[in-house]
Design a protein around this motif. Structure first.
Motif, short mmCIF file in Angstrom:
data_model
loop_
_atom_site.label_atom_id
_atom_site.label_comp_id
_atom_site.label_asym_id
_atom_site.label_seq_id
_atom_site.Cartn_x
_atom_site.Cartn_y
_atom_site.Cartn_z
N VAL A 196 1.18 -1.35 0.21
CA VAL A 196 -0.08 -0.02 0.46
C VAL A 196 1.32 1.27 -0.10
O VAL A 196 1.55 1.86 0.83
N GLY A 197 0.12 1.76 -0.55
CA GLY A 197 1.48 3.20 -0.79
C GLY A 197 0.58 4.34 -0.77
O GLY A 197 -0.92 4.49 -1.63
N LEU A 198 0.20 5.13 -0.01
CA LEU A 198 -0.36 6.43 0.51
C LEU A 198 0.38 7.43 -0.02
O LEU A 198 1.23 7.63 0.23
N ALA A 199 -0.24 8.26 -1.51
CA ALA A 199 0.54 9.55 -2.03
C ALA A 199 0.17 10.88 -1.84
O ALA A 199 -1.00 10.25 -1.53
N VAL B 74 -9.77 -0.12 3.04
CA VAL B 74 -8.58 1.48 3.60
C VAL B 74 -9.53 2.19 3.80
O VAL B 74 -9.79 2.84 3.06
N GLU B 75 -9.31 2.39 5.79
CA GLU B 75 -9.46 3.84 5.75
C GLU B 75 -8.92 4.65 6.05
O GLU B 75 -7.32 4.51 6.35
N TRP B 76 -9.02 5.59 4.59
CA TRP B 76 -7.11 6.83 4.94
C TRP B 76 -8.24 7.89 4.00
O TRP B 76 -9.13 7.82 3.34
N THR B 77 -8.13 9.28 4.97
CA THR B 77 -8.63 10.38 4.45
C THR B 77 -6.99 10.82 3.50
O THR B 77 -6.10 11.30 4.15
N PRO B 78 -7.03 11.12 1.99
CA PRO B 78 -5.99 11.66 1.38
C PRO B 78 -5.98 12.69 1.63
O PRO B 78 -6.11 14.27 2.71
N ARG C 132 -10.01 11.15 -3.04
CA ARG C 132 -9.37 10.02 -3.28
C ARG C 132 -9.14 9.26 -4.09
O ARG C 132 -10.37 9.13 -4.69
N THR C 133 -8.49 8.98 -5.31
CA THR C 133 -8.30 7.89 -6.17
C THR C 133 -7.63 6.71 -6.31
O THR C 133 -6.81 6.59 -5.37
#
Length: 196
Positions: free
Chosen positions: A114-117, A149-153, A159-160
């Motif tokens: 997983v990469g969070l950009a 996945v719970e993630w806020t950009p 989010r894409t």
């Protein structure tokens, strides 16, 4: 051993860099209780998996020890290391500014990469170090897990998703065709990873 007694031992092993702590890439390392510990050094992983406690059997098998003791499960042993190599290669394969790269898991869902950009892209990858080619079902499973996945950009970015399939044995024609038609799917073999 009681779990509350493990903390001191794990802390010492981490200071010696023999053991590492994995947490989901989206988790706060100071607040999460979701942790997995693993031997950090591949030589130690190999030793404790295949040699420790089996020296007598290895001696009896002689030249056949590899074929009988190691070869049947070697692809399972290599799987976690392949995942780590794929994580390390991600910035070269999918060039972005990543805030974090790692593993993610929650309940029945797990992502190997997983990469969070910074641009709001969640890059999700599945790694297969097996003798079978990946197929469209693997991509469907990857998309399903990534949606959990719970993630806020950062900074209000939208989010894409980008999906990556990493496979030692290649890809089915159906998966290759699907990737050719989509901009959000990338397929990588070990040669691609080494080249990166």
């Amino acid at each position: 051993m009681e779990s509350n007694a493990l903390g001191a031992y794990l802390s010492k092993l981490r200071r010696l860099r023999l053991v590492e702590r994995d947490i989901p890439v989206t988790a706060n390392p100071n607040a999460t209780r979701k942790s997995r510990y693993r031997l950090k050094e591949p030589l130690f992983r190999f030793w404790f998996r295949y040699v420790y406690g089996q020296t007598g059997e290895i001696a009896q098998l002689g030249d056949d020890a590899y074929e009988q003791l190691i070869e049947p499960s070697f692809t399972d042993y290599m799987g976690p290391m392949f995942e780590l190599v794929c994580q390390n290669a991600l910035p070269s394969l999918i060039p972005k500014t990543y805030r974090q790269i790692g593993y993610w898991w929650h309940q029945h869902h797990e992502l190997d990469v997983v990469g969070l950009a910074s641009d709001g892209t969640l890059v999700a990858g599945e790694c297969k170090y097996t003798t079978r080619a990946m197929h469209e079902g693997d991509l469907t499973d990857l998309e399903r897990s990534a949606s959990q996945v719970e993630w806020t950009p950062p900074e209000g970015a939208e989010r894409t998703y980008h999906y990556c399939c990493f496979c030692r044995s290649g890809f089915s024609d159906g998966l290759q065709n699907a990737a050719d038609k989509r901009d959000d799917v990338s397929l990588f073999t070990p040669d691609d990873i080494v080249s990166a």
